[in-house]
Write an enzyme that holds these catalytic residues in place. Structure first.
Site, mmCIF file in Angstrom:
data_model
loop_
_atom_site.group_PDB
_atom_site.id
_atom_site.type_symbol
_atom_site.label_atom_id
_atom_site.label_comp_id
_atom_site.label_asym_id
_atom_site.label_seq_id
_atom_site.Cartn_x
_atom_site.Cartn_y
_atom_site.Cartn_z
ATOM 1 N N HIS A 177 32.005 40.480 46.187
ATOM 2 C CA HIS A 177 30.478 39.740 45.524
ATOM 3 C C HIS A 177 29.712 38.803 45.541
ATOM 4 O O HIS A 177 28.672 38.172 45.248
ATOM 5 C CB HIS A 177 30.701 39.438 43.788
ATOM 6 C CG HIS A 177 31.307 38.081 43.141
ATOM 7 N ND1 HIS A 177 32.090 38.181 43.319
ATOM 8 C CD2 HIS A 177 30.848 36.860 43.623
ATOM 9 C CE1 HIS A 177 33.117 36.600 42.865
ATOM 10 N NE2 HIS A 177 31.581 36.053 43.400
ATOM 11 N N ASP A 190 37.229 43.029 44.149
ATOM 12 C CA ASP A 190 36.432 42.722 44.369
ATOM 13 C C ASP A 190 36.788 41.486 45.924
ATOM 14 O O ASP A 190 37.125 40.354 45.924
ATOM 15 C CB ASP A 190 36.483 41.349 43.839
ATOM 16 C CG ASP A 190 34.876 40.244 43.712
ATOM 17 O OD1 ASP A 190 34.405 40.146 44.848
ATOM 18 O OD2 ASP A 190 34.709 39.249 43.066
ATOM 19 N N GLY A 238 31.005 28.852 43.009
ATOM 20 C CA GLY A 238 30.881 28.425 44.610
ATOM 21 C C GLY A 238 32.387 28.429 44.936
ATOM 22 O O GLY A 238 32.126 28.365 46.009
ATOM 23 N N SER A 270 34.054 31.021 44.496
ATOM 24 C CA SER A 270 34.294 32.271 45.023
ATOM 25 C C SER A 270 34.452 32.959 46.398
ATOM 26 O O SER A 270 33.963 32.469 47.223
ATOM 27 C CB SER A 270 33.110 33.787 44.554
ATOM 28 O OG SER A 270 33.062 33.755 42.757
ATOM 29 N N GLY A 271 35.210 34.100 46.259
ATOM 30 C CA GLY A 271 35.708 34.329 47.378
ATOM 31 C C GLY A 271 36.905 33.388 48.313
ATOM 32 O O GLY A 271 38.030 34.017 49.183
HETATM 33 N N1 ARG Z 1 31.942 33.984 40.140
HETATM 34 C C1 ARG Z 1 32.020 32.599 40.673
HETATM 35 C C2 ARG Z 1 31.444 32.500 41.884
HETATM 36 O O1 ARG Z 1 30.846 32.944 42.508
HETATM 37 C C3 ARG Z 1 33.490 32.310 40.503
HETATM 38 C C4 ARG Z 1 33.486 31.694 39.086
HETATM 39 C C5 ARG Z 1 35.190 31.323 39.036
HETATM 40 N N2 ARG Z 1 35.198 31.283 37.805
HETATM 41 C C6 ARG Z 1 36.692 30.430 37.288
HETATM 42 N N3 ARG Z 1 36.357 30.248 35.945
HETATM 43 N N4 ARG Z 1 38.379 30.214 38.055
HETATM 44 O O2 ARG Z 1 31.944 31.320 42.383
#
Ligand code: ARG
Length: 278
Positions: free
Chosen positions: A76, A123, A225, A227-228
């Site tokens: 994503h 993902d 932030g 993510s990944g």
């Molecule tokens: N989707 C988020 C990103 O793009 C990460 C979210 C992680 N959330 C969590 N509660 N651990 O950075």
């Protein structure tokens, strides 16, 4: 039919970065992290895209070096399946995000073919670097778990990143990498928790798929932030990449652990990609 529509609404909410409204006054606060020492997480990278507004390459996501020439991140984080590699840069080897380190070029982007949205799984994406990131100080790939790694709540697991330190609080300058120890939550337990937080919309079927893994407790979590980026666990004195930060309902909430792509599930695919694109 109805549940299908509703489940789409729920997944859309939880994944898109704008979760259900936060109750007023309930500040999530920091997500339990502290500053990472230089060189402790040498596989951590930052994925950059060019922002014309700032005239610079800005951080959008985390990632992990899984090989001197390959970065694993979340699907994503990549805007399109056929993404142009020249639209990305990689920052490696420094806990300070904008510390002036030279950025690495990306020569290939491979999004997992099964990826549709974070809430549905798969993902993950791989980025091949134009030049190996080897040799530099504080740069070292992390191991992937290939045999089933039995990660239990007792294992020491950490998530790291330059993401938000509170629901509405970006990491402030000097943008130093944050780390937090988190506990892995068993899939069945996590699925039940997520059915509870989404009780307004009756979710039938699994929310937490088998290729996902949950970790975190109240006040200890990854956030936007991150993510990944990596969720690593130390098993028999070796750090293994166990998860890729994927999604969650808010950040740091008691009854909604962070959700990660389960690296174990995708290890064969990752290894195959690396071997077929030398
Ligand atoms: N989707 C988020 C990103 O793009 C990460 C979210 C992680 N959330 C969590 N509660 N651990 O950075």
């Amino acid at each position: 039919m109805l549940w299908l529509v509703l489940s789409t609404v729920f997944l859309g909410n939880s994944v898109a970065g704008s979760p259900a409204p936060v109750p007023d006054g309930e500040l999530v606060g920091i997500i339990g992290g502290d500053s990472a020492p230089q060189g402790k997480w040498p596989w951590q990278v930052s994925l950059r895209v060019y922002a014309y507004h700032w005239a610079s390459w800005v951080h959008i996501c985390g990632g992990s070096l899984v090989h001197p020439r390959w970065v694993l991140t979340a699907a994503h984080c990549i805007s399109r399946k056929e993404a142009d590699p020249s639209a990305y840069r990689i920052h490696a080897g420094d806990v300070y995000l904008y510390g002036g380190k030279a950025l690495l070029n990306v020569s290939r982007v491979i999004v997992h073919p099964d990826y549709v949205s974070a809430g549905l799984g798969a993902d993950i994406a791989l980025l091949q670097l134009s030049d190996a990131a080897e040799g530099a100080a504080n740069v070292k790939p992390v191991r992937l778990s290939s045999a089933p790694l039995e990660v239990t709540p007792e294992d020491q697991c950490w998530v790291t990143g330059w993401g938000s330190i509170g629901m509405h609080e970006p990491l402030p300058p000097p943008y130093r990498l944050q780390q937090v120890a988190v506990r892995v939550v068993e899939n069945g337990v996590c699925d039940q928790l997520y059915h509870n937080v989404s009780s307004e919309h009756h979710q039938l079927g699994k929310i937490i798929q088998d290729d996902m893994l949950c970790a975190g407790t109240e006040g200890r979590d990854s956030c936007y932030g991150d993510s990944g980026g990596p969720l690593v666990c130390k098993v028999k004195h070796v750090w293994y990449l166990v998860g890729v930060v994927s999604w969650g309902y808010g950040c740091g909430w008691r009854d909604a652990p962070g959700v990660y792509a389960r690296v174990q599930t995708y290890e064969p695919w990752i290894t195959r990609q690396i071997q077929s694109h030398p």
